[in-house]
Design a protein around this motif. Structure first.
Motif, PDB file in Angstrom:
ATOM      1  N   TYR A   1       0.844  -1.201   0.000  1.00 15.86           N
ATOM      2  CA  TYR A   1       0.000   0.000   0.000  1.00 15.86           C
ATOM      3  C   TYR A   1       0.881   1.254   0.000  1.00 15.86           C
ATOM      4  O   TYR A   1       0.655   2.177  -0.792  1.00 15.86           O
ATOM      5  CB  TYR A   1      -0.942  -0.009   1.214  1.00 15.86           C
ATOM      6  N   ILE A   2       1.882   1.297   0.864  1.00 16.07           N
ATOM      7  CA  ILE A   2       2.761   2.474   0.952  1.00 16.07           C
ATOM      8  C   ILE A   2       3.547   2.663  -0.344  1.00 16.07           C
ATOM      9  O   ILE A   2       3.713   3.790  -0.818  1.00 16.07           O
ATOM     10  CB  ILE A   2       3.677   2.381   2.194  1.00 16.07           C
ATOM     11  N   MET A   3       3.983   1.576  -0.943  1.00 11.87           N
ATOM     12  CA  MET A   3       4.704   1.675  -2.217  1.00 11.87           C
ATOM     13  C   MET A   3       3.791   2.275  -3.295  1.00 11.87           C
ATOM     14  O   MET A   3       4.198   3.146  -4.060  1.00 11.87           O
ATOM     15  CB  MET A   3       5.208   0.290  -2.650  1.00 11.87           C
ATOM     16  N   ALA A   4       2.534   1.817  -3.346  1.00  9.02           N
ATOM     17  CA  ALA A   4       1.578   2.361  -4.313  1.00  9.02           C
ATOM     18  C   ALA A   4       1.294   3.833  -4.011  1.00  9.02           C
ATOM     19  O   ALA A   4       1.219   4.662  -4.922  1.00  9.02           O
ATOM     20  CB  ALA A   4       0.284   1.541  -4.292  1.00  9.02           C
ATOM     21  N   TYR A   5       1.153   4.176  -2.726  1.00  2.71           N
ATOM     22  CA  TYR A   5       0.934   5.566  -2.322  1.00  2.71           C
ATOM     23  C   TYR A   5       2.091   6.443  -2.802  1.00  2.71           C
ATOM     24  O   TYR A   5       1.872   7.492  -3.405  1.00  2.71           O
ATOM     25  CB  TYR A   5       0.792   5.646  -0.796  1.00  2.71           C
ATOM     26  N   ASN A   6       3.313   6.019  -2.534  1.00  2.00           N
ATOM     27  CA  ASN A   6       4.494   6.801  -2.921  1.00  2.00           C
ATOM     28  C   ASN A   6       4.594   6.987  -4.433  1.00  2.00           C
ATOM     29  O   ASN A   6       5.131   7.981  -4.909  1.00  2.00           O
ATOM     30  CB  ASN A   6       5.770   6.136  -2.397  1.00  2.00           C
ATOM     31  N   SER A   7       4.044   6.034  -5.192  1.00  2.00           N
ATOM     32  CA  SER A   7       4.101   6.066  -6.653  1.00  2.00           C
ATOM     33  C   SER A   7       2.872   6.718  -7.286  1.00  2.00           C
ATOM     34  O   SER A   7       2.741   6.706  -8.513  1.00  2.00           O
ATOM     35  CB  SER A   7       4.222   4.642  -7.199  1.00  2.00           C
ATOM     36  N   PHE A   8       1.949   7.246  -6.438  1.00  7.01           N
ATOM     37  CA  PHE A   8       0.699   7.829  -6.940  1.00  7.01           C
ATOM     38  C   PHE A   8      -0.113   6.797  -7.729  1.00  7.01           C
ATOM     39  O   PHE A   8      -0.855   7.153  -8.646  1.00  7.01           O
ATOM     40  CB  PHE A   8       0.963   9.054  -7.827  1.00  7.01           C
ATOM     41  N   ASP A   9       0.017   5.519  -7.378  1.00  9.01           N
ATOM     42  CA  ASP A   9      -0.668   4.440  -8.080  1.00  9.01           C
ATOM     43  C   ASP A   9      -1.977   4.129  -7.342  1.00  9.01           C
ATOM     44  O   ASP A   9      -2.065   3.186  -6.558  1.00  9.01           O
ATOM     45  CB  ASP A   9       0.241   3.208  -8.153  1.00  9.01           C
ATOM     46  N   ILE A  10      -2.990   4.929  -7.619  1.00  5.40           N
ATOM     47  CA  ILE A  10      -4.260   4.840  -6.893  1.00  5.40           C
ATOM     48  C   ILE A  10      -4.949   3.505  -7.145  1.00  5.40           C
ATOM     49  O   ILE A  10      -5.512   2.909  -6.224  1.00  5.40           O
ATOM     50  CB  ILE A  10      -5.160   6.040  -7.243  1.00  5.40           C
ATOM     51  N   GLU A  11      -4.890   2.992  -8.363  1.00  6.44           N
ATOM     52  CA  GLU A  11      -5.535   1.702  -8.656  1.00  6.44           C
ATOM     53  C   GLU A  11      -4.930   0.580  -7.815  1.00  6.44           C
ATOM     54  O   GLU A  11      -5.662  -0.260  -7.280  1.00  6.44           O
ATOM     55  CB  GLU A  11      -5.446   1.375 -10.145  1.00  6.44           C
ATOM     56  N   SER A  12      -3.611   0.567  -7.671  1.00 10.63           N
ATOM     57  CA  SER A  12      -2.969  -0.465  -6.843  1.00 10.63           C
ATOM     58  C   SER A  12      -3.297  -0.269  -5.363  1.00 10.63           C
ATOM     59  O   SER A  12      -3.452  -1.249  -4.627  1.00 10.63           O
ATOM     60  CB  SER A  12      -1.457  -0.464  -7.049  1.00 10.63           C
ATOM     61  N   MET A  13      -3.419   0.986  -4.913  1.00  4.55           N
ATOM     62  CA  MET A  13      -3.826   1.252  -3.534  1.00  4.55           C
ATOM     63  C   MET A  13      -5.211   0.659  -3.293  1.00  4.55           C
ATOM     64  O   MET A  13      -5.427  -0.068  -2.314  1.00  4.55           O
ATOM     65  CB  MET A  13      -3.862   2.758  -3.258  1.00  4.55           C
ATOM     66  N   VAL A  14      -6.142   0.962  -4.184  1.00  5.17           N
ATOM     67  CA  VAL A  14      -7.535   0.549  -4.027  1.00  5.17           C
ATOM     68  C   VAL A  14      -7.670  -0.985  -4.032  1.00  5.17           C
ATOM     69  O   VAL A  14      -8.481  -1.534  -3.295  1.00  5.17           O
ATOM     70  CB  VAL A  14      -8.413   1.210  -5.106  1.00  5.17           C
ATOM     71  N   LYS A  15      -6.857  -1.673  -4.823  1.00  3.44           N
ATOM     72  CA  LYS A  15      -6.919  -3.138  -4.876  1.00  3.44           C
ATOM     73  C   LYS A  15      -6.610  -3.775  -3.528  1.00  3.44           C
ATOM     74  O   LYS A  15      -7.019  -4.910  -3.277  1.00  3.44           O
ATOM     75  CB  LYS A  15      -5.953  -3.672  -5.935  1.00  3.44           C
ATOM     76  N   LEU A  16      -5.885  -3.070  -2.668  1.00  4.62           N
ATOM     77  CA  LEU A  16      -5.504  -3.601  -1.361  1.00  4.62           C
ATOM     78  C   LEU A  16      -6.537  -3.300  -0.271  1.00  4.62           C
ATOM     79  O   LEU A  16      -6.386  -3.733   0.865  1.00  4.62           O
ATOM     80  CB  LEU A  16      -4.145  -3.018  -0.947  1.00  4.62           C
TER      81      LEU A  16
ATOM     82  N   LYS B   1      -3.104  15.273  -6.684  1.00  2.00           N
ATOM     83  CA  LYS B   1      -2.834  16.453  -7.515  1.00  2.00           C
ATOM     84  C   LYS B   1      -2.148  17.578  -6.719  1.00  2.00           C
ATOM     85  O   LYS B   1      -1.636  18.523  -7.296  1.00  2.00           O
ATOM     86  CB  LYS B   1      -4.138  16.953  -8.131  1.00  2.00           C
ATOM     87  N   ILE B   2      -2.132  17.451  -5.400  1.00  2.00           N
ATOM     88  CA  ILE B   2      -1.540  18.482  -4.547  1.00  2.00           C
ATOM     89  C   ILE B   2      -0.021  18.371  -4.499  1.00  2.00           C
ATOM     90  O   ILE B   2       0.666  19.351  -4.271  1.00  2.00           O
ATOM     91  CB  ILE B   2      -2.143  18.399  -3.119  1.00  2.00           C
ATOM     92  N   PHE B   3       0.504  17.173  -4.761  1.00  2.00           N
ATOM     93  CA  PHE B   3       1.936  16.927  -4.600  1.00  2.00           C
ATOM     94  C   PHE B   3       2.600  16.551  -5.915  1.00  2.00           C
ATOM     95  O   PHE B   3       2.042  15.782  -6.696  1.00  2.00           O
ATOM     96  CB  PHE B   3       2.172  15.797  -3.590  1.00  2.00           C
ATOM     97  N   SER B   4       3.797  17.059  -6.133  1.00  2.00           N
ATOM     98  CA  SER B   4       4.579  16.621  -7.284  1.00  2.00           C
ATOM     99  C   SER B   4       5.411  15.391  -6.912  1.00  2.00           C
ATOM    100  O   SER B   4       5.789  14.602  -7.771  1.00  2.00           O
ATOM    101  CB  SER B   4       5.488  17.741  -7.783  1.00  2.00           C
ATOM    102  N   ARG B   5       5.675  15.244  -5.609  1.00  2.00           N
ATOM    103  CA  ARG B   5       6.432  14.097  -5.107  1.00  2.00           C
ATOM    104  C   ARG B   5       6.006  13.878  -3.670  1.00  2.00           C
ATOM    105  O   ARG B   5       5.738  14.834  -2.938  1.00  2.00           O
ATOM    106  CB  ARG B   5       7.934  14.386  -5.172  1.00  2.00           C
TER     107      ARG B   5
END
Length: 127
Positions: free
Chosen positions: A13-28, A62-66
């Motif tokens: 989950y944290i890896m997906a969060y850091n990568s802005f990968d919302i679909e992978s976050m949601v799958k968990l 959208k608030i963060f670039s990184r």
């Protein structure tokens, strides 16, 4: 003690969060995911269910670039995992509180994760 399986789910989950990968976050996430954010002891955000969570995740991305959450430590609290986090982000937009695009944010906090049926059913972020 926190199981290795639970740690792996949280780390994914944290890896997906850091990568802005919302679909992978949601799958968990469990279909009844509850998310709460607390700042200085006050709850300022709450979502219930995957759709509300996903909408918040898309808006906040959208608030963060990184952004990067780094796990410092895990503790078992009853049936939940308490994760000590260091957080660093670069803003992509100007915020009403006076922070500007390009500003760096650094925080220490913790996240509480609850798991149900092999999915994350609770996330509480404290900073």
């Amino acid at each position: 003690m926190i199981s290795e399986k639970s740690k792996k789910i949280i780390e994914n989950y944290i890896m997906a969060y850091n990568s802005f990968d919302i679909e992978s976050m949601v799958k968990l996430l469990h279909k009844e995911i509850m998310f709460r954010n607390f700042t200085n002891g006050d709850m300022n955000t709450e979502t219930r269910g995957i759709q509300e969570f996903k909408e918040l995740a898309e808006k906040s991305s959208k608030i963060f670039s990184r952004r990067r959450q780094t796990v410092i430590d895990y503790n078992a609290i009853e049936d939940k995992a308490e994760v000590q986090i260091e957080y660093e982000a670069i803003l992509a937009v100007d915020l009403p509180n006076g922070l500007n695009s390009g500003d760096k944010i650094q925080l220490k906090g913790k996240s509480i994760f609850g798991l149900n049926e092999g999915k994350i059913s609770l996330i509480e972020d404290y900073s």
